[in-house]
Enzyme design. Structure first.
Site, PDB file in Angstrom:
ATOM      1  N   ASP A 483     -80.132  14.511  40.226  1.00  0.00           N
ATOM      2  CA  ASP A 483     -80.644  13.719  39.104  1.00  0.00           C
ATOM      3  C   ASP A 483     -81.904  12.946  39.513  1.00  0.00           C
ATOM      4  O   ASP A 483     -82.186  12.766  40.711  1.00  0.00           O
ATOM      5  CB  ASP A 483     -79.529  12.748  38.657  1.00  0.00           C
ATOM      6  CG  ASP A 483     -79.628  12.358  37.189  1.00  0.00           C
ATOM      7  OD1 ASP A 483     -80.682  12.571  36.582  1.00  0.00           O
ATOM      8  OD2 ASP A 483     -78.627  11.813  36.661  1.00  0.00           O
ATOM      9  N   ASP A 553     -79.641  14.814  27.699  1.00  0.00           N
ATOM     10  CA  ASP A 553     -78.490  13.913  27.579  1.00  0.00           C
ATOM     11  C   ASP A 553     -77.994  13.856  26.146  1.00  0.00           C
ATOM     12  O   ASP A 553     -76.931  13.292  25.890  1.00  0.00           O
ATOM     13  CB  ASP A 553     -78.864  12.506  28.045  1.00  0.00           C
ATOM     14  CG  ASP A 553     -78.674  12.347  29.544  1.00  0.00           C
ATOM     15  OD1 ASP A 553     -78.045  13.216  30.163  1.00  0.00           O
ATOM     16  OD2 ASP A 553     -79.172  11.347  30.100  1.00  0.00           O
TER      17      ASP A 553
HETATM   18  C1  DGJ Z   1     -78.491  10.990  33.701  1.00  0.00           C
HETATM   19  C2  DGJ Z   1     -77.925  12.351  33.500  1.00  0.00           C
HETATM   20  O1  DGJ Z   1     -78.719  13.071  32.610  1.00  0.00           O
HETATM   21  C3  DGJ Z   1     -76.490  12.245  33.030  1.00  0.00           C
HETATM   22  O2  DGJ Z   1     -75.973  13.513  32.766  1.00  0.00           O
HETATM   23  C4  DGJ Z   1     -75.690  11.536  34.068  1.00  0.00           C
HETATM   24  O3  DGJ Z   1     -75.654  12.299  35.233  1.00  0.00           O
HETATM   25  C5  DGJ Z   1     -76.297  10.177  34.335  1.00  0.00           C
HETATM   26  N1  DGJ Z   1     -77.687  10.269  34.668  1.00  0.00           N
HETATM   27  C6  DGJ Z   1     -75.580   9.492  35.452  1.00  0.00           C
HETATM   28  O4  DGJ Z   1     -76.159   8.318  35.810  1.00  0.00           O
END
Ligand code: DGJ
Length: 742
Positions: A483, A553
């Site tokens: 991430d 997301d």
């Molecule tokens: C952002 C990601 O896009 C989410 O899927 C998740 O992993 C969060 N970060 C966790 O902090």
């Protein structure tokens, strides 16, 4: 194939690159490298007549040493225009020498044909074997300073793709500074119709929204200055005609294989010539080249279609799948996973994960991914990034016992990291405050309560490699979600001298590549999934390391229609990670049926992102069904040819934004999978869908109804879906149809 001849004007070389069914033609004219053509294939003709353009003497300067009275660099279509010697349009190169001057003139020195595609060291790049591509390298030199630029052109044999990059070398005795350098630049002298730039804009939760912007005199561009390719613009744009559709018209896609700041621009001059350029964004870029040093740009990929956007997209899809994604997972069937983020957020422990895993195993799901919150003291997003040590209050005994129990259920185990970040509240920051990017005497901006690590530093990368490797070696971990949740600010490094601070943003990206290279080499069996607050750094450079990427997301199935279909403009289904999440959806509160959520998520690398322990038996039965379907159609979805049939923004039967549809067709056209979604139903709806990509002479049987149709009927007359939904069409209802040749 590369055909080289002498042209009629001056007898200097004319290069005709044939790539699939496309041609790319340029020539040398009094030492200048001039562009002649890029588009659907043309014959081996001498196209130099296209060069003749006349402008008024007082506004278009002429080089002193060319006899032709009409020739001016300000009008001539060029291959790699430079600053300061008579071309006032955007330059591909600006280099400042020790004496402060920047005027440069690049002249042809020599060329060389290389088999296949030479390897690009230390940067992600496409690859091709000697029988898959041919590369032309052209060397240019500035007579005034000796500065050398080598341009590389790879023509793929089976695909209409030209891949370009530039290498700038300083053979002088003094340092110089490269202030701007494009990866590719080409001038369309003869774009006759009104043109548009098609690009993908977005922000968090709205990634890769398709937009078409009319070109105007001057520059239309997309870029990122965020230190990452970003949610806001994707490093891609296509030059299209106003009349270009999915199936007809010119579409020249330009994609930069780069995870950092970029610019892709189309500049229209008063004579109707369009300069199309891609490269590193130059706002905070200044790369010092000491004597003897070379700077190599990221590569830029041109996908050339004379038959609309669909063909351009399919070309990119095949190129990324077969010539960019690497490792054993590039083409291998990915496990269906369940991720605990939307199920638990930070509130979980081993027992909760095991409860989800038990239900997952019973439903046929193959991997559990433990997301953010397993390390340090991270119970919310305000601490611990950098402290990659297991929180034993949540996971007693560490990772090994948890992973063993999950493996014993028959599930693989995956884990989340955000390697490039550091929380101000962390042991790591206490020990190494200078490891965060920052400018002396200036506060660091915070985003999501975190700072960015200085990835230009080898000691930072060593720390990350050692700690991440330690975690990955401590248990049977088969997947990592990588991430990246904020962009760069106050980007300066404590270890670089002042004259090299203009290199930070590019060095950051090179540092990231270095770490990814080391991790993927040390753990060759690992499946890596990219992520950046959803799909914020979804670009070809990241796909080189991670064959799948968390698309957004926003997991709402209706919003995902825009996001996923926009993503397919450039990226294959196999690269889009798509999960079924809870309803009402956590981002939009929209209620959508389990069936439709499955149909939409099946458009990519499939998984779940909800608390399985709260589902009904009926929903669990649906999961078993969806997982089975996903396996059954895996090859078709992930290796088939993709067609966008209806975009959510299209107007159908006089109504806009009411439905969406797409399909994949196997390469031999024997099988197709079609998805049709009604976003908003209306009274007495009438739905017809014209299919694409089938064999017009074949007959196809649809599995659920048993009905048989001619391929030409399905593509020309279409299929009547008015009564195709069992319960009648309602908001967010959908059908998937499977066609087999009979
Ligand atoms: C952002 C990601 O896009 C989410 O899927 C998740 O992993 C969060 N970060 C966790 O902090």
């Amino acid at each position: 194939m590369i055909h080289i001849s002498s042209h009629s004007l001056t007898g200097e070389p004319l290069f005709h690159l044939r790539a699939g069914d496309a041609s790319y033609v340029f020539c040398v004219f009094h030492g200048y490298l001039l562009h002649l053509y890029c588009g659907p294939a043309v014959g081996e003709d001498d196209l130099t007549a296209l060069l003749v353009k006349v402008g008024h003497d007082s506004v278009v300067p002429r080089p002193a040493d060319t006899p032709e009275g009409w020739f001016s660099l300000d009008i001539a279509p060029q291959e790699f225009p430079v600053y300061g010697t008579g071309d006032y349009r955007p330059s591909a190169l600006m280099v400042r020498r020790a004496d402060g001057s920047a005027a440069t003139s690049l002249r042809y020195v020599s060329h060389e044909v290389l088999p296949g595609k030479p390897v690009l060291d230390h940067q992600p790049a496409t690859f091709a074997a000697p029988d898959e591509a041919d590369t032309l390298a052209v060397t240019l030199r500035d007579p005034g300073s000796g500065f050398v630029v080598r341009l590389y052109y790879t023509a793929m044999r089976a695909l209409p793709v030209i891949i370009r990059r530039a290498a700038a070398e300083n053979p002088s005795d003094n340092p110089v500074t490269v202030e701007r350098i494009a990866s590719a630049s080409l001038d369309f002298a003869t774009w006759m119709e009104p043109a548009e730039l098609l690009h993908l804009w977005g922000t968090w939760g709205r990634e890769r929204t398709i937009e078409r912007t009319p070109l105007a005199h001057g520059t239309v561009s997309v870029s990122s200055r965020r230190g990452a390719s970003s949610h806001h613009h994707n490093p891609f744009a296509a030059l299209v005609a106003q009349s270009t559709t999915e199936t007809a018209g010119p579409a020249i896609g330009l994609s930069l294989v780069y995870a950092g700041n970029f610019e892709i621009a189309a500049d229209t001059d008063p004579f109707g010539s369009i300069r199309f350029q891609a490269g590193i964004e130059s706002t905070d870029f200044a790369w010092r080249l000491d004597p003897g040093e070379t700077f190599v740009t990221p590569e830029a990929v041109l996908a050339i279609s004379g038959e609309g956007l669909g063909k351009m997209s399919r070309t990119f899809h095949r190129l990324w799948r077969e010539h960019l994604c690497r490792g054993e997972w590039a083409e291998r069937e990915r496990p269906v996973l369940v991720n605990n983020w939307e199920a638990t957020y930070f509130k979980f422990d081993s027992e909760k994960l095991l409860a989800i895993a038990k239900d997952a195993a019973a439903c046929g799901i193959e991997m559990l991914v433990m997301d953010d919150g397993w390390f340090g003291t991270r119970n919310d997003d305000r601490s611990s990034l950098g402290d990659w040590f297991v929180n034993e209050e949540k996971l007693p005994g560490g990772l090994a016992p948890l992973v063993e129990r999950i493996n014993a259920l028959g599930l693989k185990f995956g884990i989340w990291f955000e390697p490039e970040m550091i929380s101000p509240v962390s042991k790591l920051f206490d020990a190494h405050p200078d490891w965060a990017l920052g400018t002396v005497g200036r506060d660091r901006s915070v985003a999501r309560s975190q700072y960015v690590l200085d990835m230009t530093r080898p000691d930072v990368r060593d720390y990350l490699f050692d700690t991440i490797s330690g975690v990955l070696s401590s248990a049977n971990i088969e997947y990592v979600k990588w991430d990246f949740n904020r962009n760069l600010t106050e980007a300066a490094s404590a270890t670089l001298p002042p004259e090299r601070q203009g290199e930070i943003l590019h060095r950051y990206v090179l540092g990231l590549y270095d770490l990814l290279d080391r991790i993927t080499a040390a753990f060759p069996h690992l499946l890596l999934e990219g992520c950046s607050s959803g799909g914020g750094r979804f670009d070809p450079a990241m796909l080189y390391y991670a064959p799948q990427y968390w698309t957004s997301d926003d997991t709402d199935a209706m919003e995902r229609l825009d996001i996923q279909l926009g993503t397919t403009m450039v990226y294959p289904c196999s690269s889009m990670s798509c999960h079924v999440s809870a309803s009402p959806n956590h981002q939009t509160r929209r209620v959508t049926s389990f069936e439709t959520r499955g149909h939409v998520a099946m458009g990519g690398a499939f998984g779940y992102e909800l608390d399985l322990t709260t589902l009904t038996d009926e929903e669990k039965a649906l999961i078993r069904h969806q997982v089975a379907d996903y396996h059954r159609f895996y090859a078709l979805i992930n290796r088939g040819d993709f067609y966008r049939l209806i975009l959510p923004g299209d107007t159908v039967n006089g109504k806009t934004g009411r439905c969406a549809a797409w399909m994949t067709v196997s390469e031999d056209r024997s099988e197709a999978l079609v998805t049709f979604v009604v976003i908003r139903a209306s009274i007495h709806p009438v739905y017809f869908l014209r299919l694409a990509g089938l064999d017009p002479d074949a007959r196809y049987q649809e599995e659920s109804t048993g009905a048989v149709y001619g391929g030409s009927t399905l593509m020309n007359a279409g299929i009547n879906l008015t009564a195709a939904h069992k319960g009648g069409w309602t908001d967010g209802s959908s059908v998937v149809m499977h066609f087999m040749r009979v």
